[in-house]
Write a protein that holds these residues in place. Structure first.
Motif, short mmCIF file in Angstrom:
data_model
loop_
_atom_site.label_atom_id
_atom_site.label_comp_id
_atom_site.label_asym_id
_atom_site.label_seq_id
_atom_site.Cartn_x
_atom_site.Cartn_y
_atom_site.Cartn_z
N GLU A 227 0.83 -1.22 0.00
CA GLU A 227 0.00 0.00 0.00
C GLU A 227 0.86 1.26 0.00
O GLU A 227 0.60 2.20 -0.75
N ARG A 228 1.87 1.30 0.84
CA ARG A 228 2.71 2.50 0.93
C ARG A 228 3.42 2.79 -0.39
O ARG A 228 3.53 3.94 -0.82
N THR A 229 3.90 1.75 -1.07
CA THR A 229 4.62 1.93 -2.33
C THR A 229 3.69 2.34 -3.46
O THR A 229 4.01 3.23 -4.25
N THR B 66 0.95 3.95 -3.26
CA THR B 66 0.38 5.28 -3.06
C THR B 66 1.42 6.40 -3.13
O THR B 66 1.09 7.55 -2.83
N ASP B 67 2.65 6.07 -3.53
CA ASP B 67 3.63 7.15 -3.70
C ASP B 67 3.54 7.78 -5.09
O ASP B 67 4.28 8.71 -5.41
#
Length: 342
Positions: free
Chosen positions: A50-52, A54-55
């Motif tokens: 998710e973090r990657t 959404t970058d």
């Protein structure tokens, strides 16, 4: 990354206006493919998904691919390009921050070398087209090769007077090999850029829209002026010198600046913070060298446009440029002098 995507909107909208719904369909297809491919690779690598995702780095790469390819390119070629960008040029090197080449430009070069015929099939702008594909026509063309009425891309390239139209860069390249001068080539219907002298129909407005978005990024301090300034000035100088040398053979500076991907390259591609030079002097050299290669490859090389090749060539030179343009450490020379005196 999200700000860069926002800045691309005027260019994407103008590109869709002149070249049809295929631009937007390719954008959605490329973005969806990029997110799925990166998500699968991150899952296999056991990295945070998710973090990657959404970058917005994958989204930006996908959009750069979508605006670089012909709007009617078959869907599976688009997916192949996105796969090379995300899986090979980005994740194979370790992910964002570790890739040495611009992923979108790697994808473009792979597609151009692998499918040169399909990558040259740009439709004429809507202002000159005999048949303007609808949304359903564009969707059907991308996924089946034919419009709902049974037309293929080659048939849609015919303009109102029955002439098959190529891009401005392709047209000039072909004309020069046939002995037609640069000034004579400007009489071709594709060179109808209005206020943009020598710019192709629609292409001048699209380039201006990306220029507007790039200036927004500079004003918002998302990017600095070094790379785009160095690149555009270099294109201007190199093209001017050649044009002054032989105006019948070498294109004008405005032709180079407002045709093809120069404006996109200057503000949205060459400024990639990962694969570009990182020092102030190095960024100027990096941008200027890209501009030089764009004009040289367009003029003397075998490909009409050259932004992708120029960017990848200079990506390889970044370590050398950064090494020789590193800022001096404050107080370093003073310390050395004191050491020698003692």
């Amino acid at each position: 990354m999200r700000m860069v995507v926002y800045a691309m909107i005027p260019g994407i909208v103008s590109q869709a206006y002149y070249f049809g719904w295929g631009v937007l369909i390719q954008a959605v297809l490329a973005v969806a493919s990029a997110l799925v491919i990166e998500g699968i690779i991150l899952f296999v690598r056991k990295r945070p998904i998710e973090r990657t995702l959404t970058d917005y780095s994958a989204v930006l790469t996908a959009l750069l691919i979508a605006i670089s390819i012909p709007p009617t390119l078959p869907w599976w070629m688009t997916v192949i390009g996105v796969f090379f960008a995300i899986a090979v040029a980005k994740q194979l090197y370790g992910g964002l921050g570790f890739n040495i080449f611009n992923p979108a430009m790697v994808a473009y070069v792979v597609l151009l070398i692998s499918f040169p015929g399909a990558m040259s099939l740009w439709l004429p702008p809507t202002t000159h087209a005999a048949i303007t594909p609808t949304f359903l026509d564009s969707f059907s063309l991308i996924f089946s090769g034919f419009t709902t009425s049974g037309y293929d891309v080659t048939q849609l390239k015919t303009i109102a007077d029955g002439v098959t139209m190529a891009t401005p860069l392709d047209t000039l390249k072909t004309n020069l090999t046939q002995g037609v001068t640069y000034s004579e080539s400007l009489s071709n219907p594709i060179f109808d850029g209005g206020i943009f002298e020598a710019a192709g129909a629609g292409w001048g407005v699209v380039s201006a829209a990306y220029l507007f978005g790039g200036l927004f990024l500079w004003k918002a301090k998302v990017i600095n002026w070094h790379i785009p300034g160095g690149m555009l000035i270099s294109v201007l100088i190199c093209a001017t010198l050649l044009h002054l040398l032989d105006a019948d053979y070498y294109a004008s500076p405005l032709y180079h600046l407002f045709n093809g991907a120069v404006m996109v390259g200057a503000f949205f591609i060459a400024t990639d913070p990962v694969s570009a030079s990182t020092t102030p002097k190095g960024r100027i050299i990096f941008g200027a060298a890209i501009g030089f290669w764009v004009v040289i490859i367009r003029t003397f090389g075998g490909y009409p446009d050259a932004v992708a090749f120029a960017v990848i060539i200079m990506n390889m030179a970044v370590p050398l440029i950064d090494y020789y343009t590193r800022p001096r450490v404050y107080g370093k020379n003073v310390g050395q002098q004191r050491g020698k005196q003692s």
